[in-house]
Design a protein around this motif. Structure first.
Motif, short mmCIF file in Angstrom:
data_model
loop_
_atom_site.label_atom_id
_atom_site.label_comp_id
_atom_site.label_asym_id
_atom_site.label_seq_id
_atom_site.Cartn_x
_atom_site.Cartn_y
_atom_site.Cartn_z
N LYS A 167 -14.83 -4.00 9.54
CA LYS A 167 -16.23 -4.06 9.98
C LYS A 167 -16.26 -3.78 11.47
O LYS A 167 -15.30 -4.07 12.19
CB LYS A 167 -16.77 -5.47 9.74
N CYS B 147 -3.97 -0.07 12.34
CA CYS B 147 -4.69 -1.07 11.56
C CYS B 147 -3.75 -2.06 10.91
O CYS B 147 -4.09 -3.22 10.71
CB CYS B 147 -5.53 -0.41 10.48
N ILE C 240 -14.67 4.06 6.91
CA ILE C 240 -15.06 2.83 6.21
C ILE C 240 -15.93 3.18 5.01
O ILE C 240 -15.79 2.62 3.92
CB ILE C 240 -15.82 1.88 7.16
N ALA D 255 -14.45 4.22 1.96
CA ALA D 255 -13.68 3.14 1.34
C ALA D 255 -12.18 3.29 1.55
O ALA D 255 -11.39 2.89 0.73
CB ALA D 255 -13.98 3.05 -0.14
N ARG D 256 -11.83 3.91 2.65
CA ARG D 256 -10.40 4.02 2.91
C ARG D 256 -9.96 2.90 3.84
O ARG D 256 -8.79 2.76 4.14
CB ARG D 256 -10.07 5.35 3.58
N GLY E 163 -10.71 -6.36 7.98
CA GLY E 163 -10.97 -7.33 6.93
C GLY E 163 -9.68 -7.69 6.23
O GLY E 163 -8.60 -7.23 6.59
N GLY E 164 -9.83 -8.46 5.22
CA GLY E 164 -8.66 -8.73 4.41
C GLY E 164 -7.75 -9.77 5.02
O GLY E 164 -7.14 -9.55 6.06
N GLN F 182 0.76 -1.24 0.00
CA GLN F 182 0.00 0.00 0.00
C GLN F 182 0.80 1.30 0.00
O GLN F 182 1.26 1.78 -1.03
CB GLN F 182 -0.97 0.03 1.19
N ASP G 225 -10.70 -1.19 5.07
CA ASP G 225 -11.40 -2.45 4.87
C ASP G 225 -11.63 -3.07 6.23
O ASP G 225 -10.78 -3.81 6.75
CB ASP G 225 -10.54 -3.35 3.98
#
Lengths: 886, 446
Positions: free
Chosen positions: B390, B352, B382, B385-386, B401-402, A867, B388
């Protein structure tokens, strides 16, 4: 000495040595004649001059006779003939046409000698080609020449023992005088250096022994004495003479003893009686008292500055001549000084005389590479101190190199003298290191000498004070550097105390002094060499006192890393020493990577000892020549400046362990694993090869054992191997604040063990709780947390944290065989593309050199991190840039 | 907060006139004693010719100076007033020295001159118009300086502009005039022209024309670094430029490291605020770590905590301190909100990347936010969309996620760019070959 014995047993080698002798002889010949002319500078009558010339030549011939050196004898004989021719008018006037008796005697002796040698066919065969040729021609010449003196010769042969006339005596006297000098030379050393002279005496005894053993075979003798240096040669000569001349010599010996006594007495009396310009004196009988030394002053002469200076000039003029008696010179100068002081001639004159004394003391030791004798050393220190004190007191006096000798001013202020205090002190300092190097560093003698360091330093301080008053900038730079070199390696505990606030901040510590001196040198030095040395010393000093950042920045700013290989060996050694200390300093500051980086170069070659000039290693491939060894020995550091090698190695190995072991654990299956430190690897390998590993004994074994423990994540064992009684005594206690270092080490060991543990065993865990880890490694939870976070961010550990439960959750993504191979392949292709690009860029010149090429590895990391740090954008940028450029 | 104030350190490298706005700012901020500040201001003014200002300050300093006491201070004030008269006279004298100034006063002529780019044509034009000679330039420089001293920056800058138009860069006054012009532009807040001037000056200094001594060059660079702060934090493009100039020009980075590590604060702030330049962070952190022994303040420490030690608690504390520092800094006063927002984002991003599951409670604590607001904030992230992730609202957790990339994905990721890169390389080479074939002589650089 082995050569000596060889000559005794083997006649083959005998001749070869003789040849060597032949080569050596010219020097001797010159010195003799040279000397005879130089010792006295008195006006003499033509008669005296001519006669002396002749007698000298005769003496030379006698000498050559003794060593059977035909070629020189021939040339001297030719000289003699010429000299006689020259002297003929005088002789005819003086002797009413008679040939002087001593001359005839010489001719007769020579004839006898040559006949004798000629008869000895065996001996002739053994002679060198050169010699035998000379012998033949000499024989012919002599025969022809002797015909002219036939009458005289027959008369002489009739009664050879006729009482000696004056000339004869005179010649003899000159001869013995000469011997006397030699003896004095030789004897004088006796009281001064008992061990040394004993050694010499031993050799001399040998020499004379050999004479006894092999009787008339004087070849042996001369060759043996030629082994050794000049004074011995003379001594041996002397002994042989006593043997040869037999009974007559015995008397001479006594006479000499007498004379010596008298001489000493004379000195005490300071030679009050006036003997007229110190001419050679005729000796009547065997007990006459010669005072062959020049008188200081005539009794009624007025002693004033000019006279004293003239005298001084006379004495100093003899300096550097081969046969000037150096000791006597010193004494004469002392005497002169007494005279000057009693007559109150003022500071300038005394300083000038002191100056000469100091330089003649320097001259005393004949060999440059040999150190001075201790008693002269102490004397030297005293004299220099006295001189400098006087110099500092006399404020209206300038002593400088730039003042020519004929512009000196003694009478009125401002006084001006020629001379350079700075070179004197520099010489002194060099002499001092020489003396220290000569001593056995573990003996008391070394300690005794080392005490003089203080004196030397104070002398340097004084010179500095003087130069600050009068000197030029470049001189100041030089003396500052001297001072720096006496300062930089010394540890001053008050610096650290000051840092902790135990010592008031206005106390001047050595760091401040260094700072001041070095800054001056940086600003005003023009030679660059001084500046380089000053910077290195400055860094060294900072590193020694734990000023890691200053030391590092100074090192980086100096850019010496790139240029140091072009400098002289001494500076390179200093650089190595500085780097070593920088490494130690980094280690104390827990900058393991830097410490490792600094020490790697030093340790990699396995020649630390040589790199730091702390001893010579035996060389395997090729022997050093004698000269090379001498040069290398001169470069060595004196013992008190040594850096402990074991400490250095230990610090290096421990640093390597702390870096290498986690790395090994992380990249166990990596295709592109590289070795970080080879030496450490070797140690590890060699211990693995052993079939049976015992408990560690040496420092290396300890580190290896610790490394093995760390590989298993066993930090307690590792710690115990690194820090224990043995290692404390060997290594860690050498640090100034050893406890701090140990604490730091324990902490690092824990952290690195944790990392290693995670690398090694992560595949057996699904999740690990962080408190457990903290407990296992007795680390604070915060540190565990940050260590693991770092590993995750750097993608070393495939895991993520689960905050509510405080666990590390592993992401299992064990690639299959095929997958891992594929990954490796992509890595390689990546490399390939990278190198392609680099080649292209290189060809293009540095269009894109915005730091991209340099940190090639960095880019790889970015890529893996995905990223935000990603490479894609950069690449796009690069592409854009490419397009712009075209 | 006085401990983090840099005015004193920065002031050394600034012109007196540039220090004044800072003092004004400090005056408004009230962290220092007002009297001291006024005194400082007075001292600063003492060698300038801004007498009116000085009189003002003096009266402020002694507001209780009523009529009877005026005798005591009156001397001073009178002196100042006398000085004022003298200055005006001097100004008039300078002004009248040459006819040319009359021309310069004329706006129309000025405009015409500005449109002329060629110095020779300009000189000719002037010579026709007002009997102009090159020697007059000396006077112009003097007058420009004098005007500047009097605080008449606009005129000063136009004179300087005129000078620079006419004279070649090799002139002895060129550097001084450039500095003067830059200062005038800054003080009149003409940021666009100031930016231009900075670039010109930088080129001039880097080309080493007038200054041979490395030490002087270093000094010039240090000044430029400080003066440019005014522009960079006020110009729109400044935020990118400050990073380019301070971090990626080795000369200037060196100057910062050796002469003025305190500039790191501004650099750090600029990097944090500039979201599009995240790549610079890594380089910046390296520099900060290297210099940590000579300079540290909450902003650099914040970065250190976040990116070196991963100590989120420490980072949070420092973030709090940062806010106060920002509010009290002359240059950074405009940034606090932006800064805090970005800093939070940075903390969160790093968080994160390390975590799989975070409780909102803790996150809010680390970000200095109320739990509700924090939740809201995350929801926004979230939604945009920056991120991923929940939210598990029952437990109050955020679950990332991911899954970690499968080997297949890794593989793709790795080789993705390869073809593009190779293609680009190929293109380049092809183009080169073509150029070579067409014109074999012109290729000298290969």
């Amino acid at each position: 000495m082995s050569r000596f014995f060889a000559t005794g047993s083997d006649s083959e080698s005998d001749t070869s040595i003789e040849e060597e002798q032949v080569q050596r002889a010219p020097a001797a010949a010159f010195t003799f004649s040279d000397d005879e002319e130089e010792t006295k500078r008195v006006v003499r009558s033509t008669k005296e001059k001519r006669y002396e010339e002749i007698t000298n030549l005769i003496k030379l011939i006698r000498n050559y006779k003794k060593i059977k050196d035909m070629s020189f004898m021939l040339s001297t004989f030719e000289d003699l003939m010429k000299a006689y021719q020259k002297a003929l008018p005088v002789i005819s006037k003086e002797e009413s046409g008679q040939t002087p008796r001593f001359y005839v005697r010489c001719l007769v002796e020579m004839e006898d000698f040559i006949n004798e040698v000629w008869e000895d066919r065996q001996g002739r065969k053994n002679m060198s080609k050169n010699n035998s040729k000379s012998l033949t021609s000499l024989r012919q010449k002599l025969r022809k020449y002797n015909k002219d003196f036939e009458e005289d010769i027959t008369r002489f042969r009739e009664n050879p023992d006729e009482e000696d006339d004056e000339e004869e005596d005179k010649a003899d006297e000159a001869d013995s005088e000469d011997d006397d000098n030699r003896i004095a030379d030789f004897r004088k050393q006796e009281p001064s250096a008992p061990d040394d002279s004993k050694f010499k005496k031993g050799i001399d005894d040998d020499a004379s022994d050999s004479d006894l053993d092999w009787g008339s075979d004087s070849d042996n003798d001369s060759s043996s004495s030629s082994d050794d240096d000049k004074p011995q040669h003379v001594g041996a000569d002397y002994f042989r003479k006593t043997q040869k001349d037999g009974g007559d010599d015995e008397q001479k010996q006594i006479r000499k003893e007498h004379r010596k006594d008298r001489k000493d007495k004379d000195r005490k009396k300071k030679r009050e009686e006036d003997d007229g310009e110190g001419e050679w004196e005729t000796v009547k009988g065997g007990v006459a008292i010669p005072s062959e030394k020049p008188k200081m002053f005539a009794k009624d002469a007025e002693i004033n500055t000019v006279a004293v200076l003239k005298k001084l000039g006379e004495i100093v003029a003899a300096r550097g001549k081969k046969r000037t008696d150096r000791k006597e010179q010193i004494e004469l100068l002392h005497e002169l000084q007494c005279i000057a002081e009693t007559h109150n001639l003022g500071a300038p004159v005394s300083i000038k005389i002191k100056f000469s004394i100091v330089s003649s003391i320097f001259d005393y030791s004949p060999n440059v590479s040999d150190p001075m004798k201790p008693e002269y050393w102490t004397k030297l220190l005293e004299r220099i101190t006295e001189m400098l004190d006087m110099l500092l007191n006399a404020t209206d006096l300038i002593i400088a190199d730039s003042i020519p000798e004929d512009e000196e001013e003694y009478e009125k202020p401002e006084y001006k003298l020629h001379g350079c205090v700075l070179t004197l002190v520099e010489r002194l300092d060099e002499e001092f290191t020489k003396i220290l190097k000569e001593c056995d560093p573990h003996s008391n003698k070394y300690v005794e000498r080392l005490k003089d360091e203080k004196l030397v330093s104070s002398i340097i301080d004084k010179v500095q004070e003087y130069l600050e008053r009068k000197g030029t900038v470049s001189e100041l730079c030089r003396i500052y550097l001297r001072k720096i070199e006496h300062l930089y390696y010394k540890f001053d505990p008050s610096v650290l105390k000051q840092k902790e606030g135990q010592v008031a901040s206005d106390v001047i510590t050595s760091v401040q002094v260094m700072e001041k001196l070095c800054k001056y040198v940086y600003a005003y030095d023009e030679t660059d060499r001084l500046r380089t040395r000053a910077i290195l010393s400055h860094i060294y000093h900072h590193a020694l006192h734990d000023n890691w950042f200053q030391a590092r920045d100074l090192m980086l700013m100096s850019h010496l890393q790139e240029t140091i290989q072009h400098s002289d060996p001494a500076t390179q050694i200093l650089y190595n020493r500085t780097i070593a200390h920088l490494g130690l300093c980094a280690f104390r500051h827990a900058n393991i990577k830097d410490a490792h980086g600094c020490l790697l170069d030093l340790m990699m070659t396995g020649k630390v000892k040589e790199l730091l000039a702390q001893g010579l290693l035996p060389q395997r491939q090729h022997e050093r020549s004698l000269e090379q060894e001498k040069i290398e020995k001169q470069r060595q550091m004196p013992f008190h400046m040594h850096i402990n090698l074991e400490l250095l190695e230990c610090v290096y190995l421990v640093s390597a362990m702390l870096i290498e072991i986690p790395y090994m654990a992380a990249h166990e299956f990596d295709a592109r694993r590289r070795m970080i430190s080879k030496t450490f690897y070797q140690q590890l390998r060699s211990s693995e090869r052993q079939s049976l590993v015992g408990p560690p004994e040496s420092m290396r074994e300890h580190v290896v054992a610790a490394s093995k423990a760390m590989r298993n994540g066993n930090w307690t064992a590792c710690n115990n191997f690194i820090i224990n009684e043995k290692m404390n005594a060997k290594v860690w206690d050498l640090f100034y604040q050893a406890n701090k270092v140990r604490e730091m080490l324990t902490k690092l060991i824990k952290e690195e063990s944790l990392r290693t543990y995670l690398f090694t065993y992560s595949h057996v865990y699904d999740s690990i709780s962080m408190p457990t880890l903290a407990d296992m490694f007795q680390l604070k939870k915060l540190i565990v947390y940050s260590t693991i976070s770092k590993m995750i961010i750097n993608e070393e550990l495939m895991a993520s944290l689960d905050d509510p439960t405080e666990t590390v959750v592993m992401h299992r993504s064990e690639p299959s065989r095929l997958q891992s191979l594929a990954l490796q392949l992509t890595d390689k292709v990546n490399n390939f593309v990278d190198s392609n690009e680099r080649i292209f860029e290189m060809k293009q010149g540095n269009f894109f050199s915005r730091g991209n090429q340099g940190n090639f590895r960095d880019r790889q990391n970015y890529n893996r991190q995905g990223q935000d740090w990603g490479r894609q954008r950069r690449d796009r940028e690069r592409n854009r840039e490419d397009n712009r450029n075209y | 907060m006085a401990k983090f104030d840099l005015t004193c350190r920065i002031g050394q490298y600034l012109d007196r006139h540039l220090v004044l706005p800072q003092l004004e700012f400090l005056n408004a901020n009230k962290i220092f004693d007002e009297k001291d500040l006024l005194q400082a201001k007075l001292d600063t003014l003492s060698t300038t010719n801004m007498v009116d200002y000085a009189i003002d300050v003096k009266e402020q300093l002694h507001p209780d100076t009523t009529k009877p006491q005026i005798n005591m201070d009156g001397n001073d004030l009178n002196e100042l007033r006398n000085k004022r008269v003298l200055i005006l006279e001097e100004l008039k004298r300078l002004q009248d020295a040459d006819k040319i100034f009359g021309v310069l006063e004329n706006d129309e002529v000025m405009k015409k001159m500005e449109s002329m780019r060629d110095s020779k044509a300009l000189i000719k034009f002037l010579a026709d118009l007002a009997d102009f000679r090159i020697e007059m330039m000396e006077d112009i420089v003097r007058l420009a300086k004098y005007r500047y001293e009097c605080g008449n920056y606009t005129t000063s800058s136009s004179y300087s502009y005129f000078y620079m138009l006419v004279m070649p860069p090799s002139d002895k006054n060129y550097l001084n005039v450039s500095w003067g012009k830059l200062a005038s532009e800054i003080l009149t807040q003409e940021w666009d022209t100031a930016l231009e001037d900075i670039n010109k000056l930088r080129e001039y200094i880097d080309s080493n024309v007038g200054i041979g001594n490395p030490l002087q060059i270093l000094q010039q660079r240090t000044w430029l670094i400080h003066w440019s702060l005014f522009v960079f934090f006020n110009h729109i493009k400044g935020r990118d430029m400050i990073i380019d100039m301070f971090l990626y020009r080795p000369h200037y980075l060196n100057a910062i490291q050796t002469m003025c590590p305190h500039i790191l604060r501004y650099l750090a702030a600029a990097v944090i605020v500039n979201r599009s330049r995240r790549a610079a962070l890594k380089d910046l952190v390296k520099v900060i770590q290297q210099e940590s022994y000579t300079y540290r303040d909450p902003i650099t420490e914040f970065l250190e905590h976040l990116y070196v030690n991963f100590d989120f608690d420490g980072a949070r504390q420092k973030l709090q301190e940062c806010q106060t520092v920002l509010c009290n800094d002359f240059f950074l006063i405009a940034l606090p909100n932006e800064f805090v927002e970005n800093a939070r984002l940075m903390i969160f991003e790093t968080f994160c990347r390390i975590h799989q599951c975070i409780s909102i409670q803790m996150l809010a604590e680390k970000l200095n936010m109320e739990v509700d607001i924090a939740e809201c904030w995350i929801v926004n992230l979230i939604r945009n969309a920056r991120l991923d992730a929940k939210i598990d609202s029952k437990l109050g957790h955020i679950v990332m996620g991911g899954q970690p990339a499968s080997p297949y994905q890794q593989l793709i990721e790795k080789i993705e760019t390869l073809s593009v890169r190779s293609e680009a390389l190929e293109n380049l080479i092809e183009r080169k070959v073509k150029a070579k074939n067409q014109d074999p002589i012109s290729i000298v650089w290969n």
